[in-house]
Design a protein around this motif. Sequence first.
Motif, PDB file in Angstrom:
ATOM      1  N   SER A  28       0.831  -1.200   0.000  1.00  0.00           N
ATOM      2  CA  SER A  28       0.000   0.000   0.000  1.00  0.00           C
ATOM      3  C   SER A  28       0.869   1.254   0.000  1.00  0.00           C
ATOM      4  CB  SER A  28      -0.921  -0.002   1.223  1.00  0.00           C
ATOM      5  OG  SER A  28      -1.718   1.141   1.254  1.00  0.00           O
ATOM      6  N   GLY A  29       2.007   1.189   0.688  1.00  0.00           N
ATOM      7  CA  GLY A  29       2.926   2.318   0.684  1.00  0.00           C
ATOM      8  C   GLY A  29       3.552   2.553  -0.673  1.00  0.00           C
ATOM      9  N   VAL A  30       3.825   1.475  -1.405  1.00  0.00           N
ATOM     10  CA  VAL A  30       4.452   1.588  -2.714  1.00  0.00           C
ATOM     11  C   VAL A  30       3.424   1.879  -3.809  1.00  0.00           C
ATOM     12  CG1 VAL A  30       5.752   0.315  -4.469  1.00  0.00           C
ATOM     13  CG2 VAL A  30       6.393   0.123  -2.069  1.00  0.00           C
ATOM     14  N   LEU A  31       2.286   1.179  -3.749  1.00  0.00           N
ATOM     15  CA  LEU A  31       1.280   1.300  -4.798  1.00  0.00           C
ATOM     16  C   LEU A  31       0.278   2.428  -4.556  1.00  0.00           C
ATOM     17  CD1 LEU A  31       0.459  -2.485  -5.304  1.00  0.00           C
ATOM     18  CD2 LEU A  31       1.982  -1.055  -6.669  1.00  0.00           C
ATOM     19  N   GLY A  32       0.284   3.000  -3.356  1.00  0.00           N
ATOM     20  CA  GLY A  32      -0.685   4.046  -3.042  1.00  0.00           C
ATOM     21  C   GLY A  32      -1.990   3.446  -2.545  1.00  0.00           C
ATOM     22  N   ARG A  33      -2.988   4.265  -2.425  1.00  0.00           N
ATOM     23  CA  ARG A  33      -4.295   3.838  -1.913  1.00  0.00           C
ATOM     24  C   ARG A  33      -5.042   3.023  -2.968  1.00  0.00           C
ATOM     25  NH1 ARG A  33      -4.221   4.456   3.337  1.00  0.00           N
ATOM     26  NH2 ARG A  33      -3.895   6.567   4.075  1.00  0.00           N
ATOM     27  N   ASN A  34      -4.617   1.807  -3.127  1.00  0.00           N
ATOM     28  CA  ASN A  34      -5.198   0.901  -4.098  1.00  0.00           C
ATOM     29  C   ASN A  34      -6.332   0.139  -3.419  1.00  0.00           C
ATOM     30  OD1 ASN A  34      -5.788  -1.124  -5.912  1.00  0.00           O
ATOM     31  ND2 ASN A  34      -3.661  -1.479  -6.474  1.00  0.00           N
ATOM     32  N   TYR A  35      -7.577   0.508  -3.725  1.00  0.00           N
ATOM     33  CA  TYR A  35      -8.730  -0.113  -3.076  1.00  0.00           C
ATOM     34  C   TYR A  35      -8.882  -1.580  -3.460  1.00  0.00           C
ATOM     35  CZ  TYR A  35     -10.088   4.425  -1.327  1.00  0.00           C
ATOM     36  OH  TYR A  35     -10.098   5.616  -0.657  1.00  0.00           O
ATOM     37  N   ALA A  36      -8.423  -1.951  -4.639  1.00  0.00           N
ATOM     38  CA  ALA A  36      -8.482  -3.350  -5.040  1.00  0.00           C
ATOM     39  C   ALA A  36      -7.594  -4.204  -4.125  1.00  0.00           C
ATOM     40  CB  ALA A  36      -8.056  -3.503  -6.492  1.00  0.00           C
ATOM     41  N   LEU A  37      -6.455  -3.652  -3.700  1.00  0.00           N
ATOM     42  CA  LEU A  37      -5.573  -4.351  -2.773  1.00  0.00           C
ATOM     43  C   LEU A  37      -6.272  -4.555  -1.431  1.00  0.00           C
ATOM     44  CD1 LEU A  37      -2.721  -5.458  -2.089  1.00  0.00           C
ATOM     45  CD2 LEU A  37      -2.118  -3.122  -1.408  1.00  0.00           C
ATOM     46  N   LEU A 150      -2.323   2.398   7.441  1.00  0.00           N
ATOM     47  CA  LEU A 150      -1.054   2.934   7.942  1.00  0.00           C
ATOM     48  C   LEU A 150       0.059   2.882   6.911  1.00  0.00           C
ATOM     49  CD1 LEU A 150      -0.963   1.642  11.616  1.00  0.00           C
ATOM     50  CD2 LEU A 150      -1.531   3.924  10.788  1.00  0.00           C
ATOM     51  N   ARG A 151      -0.097   2.027   5.909  1.00  0.00           N
ATOM     52  CA  ARG A 151       0.854   1.914   4.811  1.00  0.00           C
ATOM     53  C   ARG A 151       2.273   1.717   5.331  1.00  0.00           C
ATOM     54  NH1 ARG A 151      -1.460   6.241   0.597  1.00  0.00           N
ATOM     55  NH2 ARG A 151       0.706   6.817   0.539  1.00  0.00           N
ATOM     56  N   GLY A 152       3.204   2.495   4.864  1.00  0.00           N
ATOM     57  CA  GLY A 152       4.606   2.351   5.255  1.00  0.00           C
ATOM     58  C   GLY A 152       4.880   2.734   6.693  1.00  0.00           C
TER      59      GLY A 152
END
Length: 187
Positions: A28-37, A150-152
């Motif tokens: 999530s930190g690398v790909l951004g707010r990817n809702y599919a993830l 929280l991502r990264g």
Amino acid sequence: MSAFLFSLVAVFLTSLGSRDQVLIARLSGVLGRNYALLVLGCLIAAGTAALMTAAGAHIGAMLPGPAKTMLAAFALIMASAELAWPNRVRKPVEPTRSLGAIGIVLLARQFGDASRFLIFAFAAGAGLSWFAGAGGAIGGIAAVALGWVLRGDLEAVLPLRTIRTVLAIVVGIAAAVIALSARGLIW
């Protein structure tokens, strides 16, 4: 209802710093707010909880009372060992954007983690195993969502190694007490 709440809290706590939560946070930190993830992580958390609930309920139904309690103690011992095991997940250098590949890795990481052993133990020992499974699924989904939010920062905000070590000790003590009570040595 108590099996539901106990399972929800226990699974959420033991999922803190788990390999799947850390992976979701890093991706999530690398790909951004990817809702599919996020959706993928939640679906896999619910699916693995359902599979472990079914397995625990099926095996628990075949066993008499003391053996069922001992099975739950063994599952807790496995959960304690997994919590104590150091989590050395490498940061993704060039992460894939394939949800299928991410899903396979998440699935593999969740089947052997402490939270799924707890769901198995609750399902094997509880009379209403599907309530325990539903609580475990929601606890797992909440942990995945926390990692995604929280991502990264997940590893910077929470002392994950300390949390997992303390939980390993607590779950290990619970396993010992349950095993000793199943053998009639205490209570």
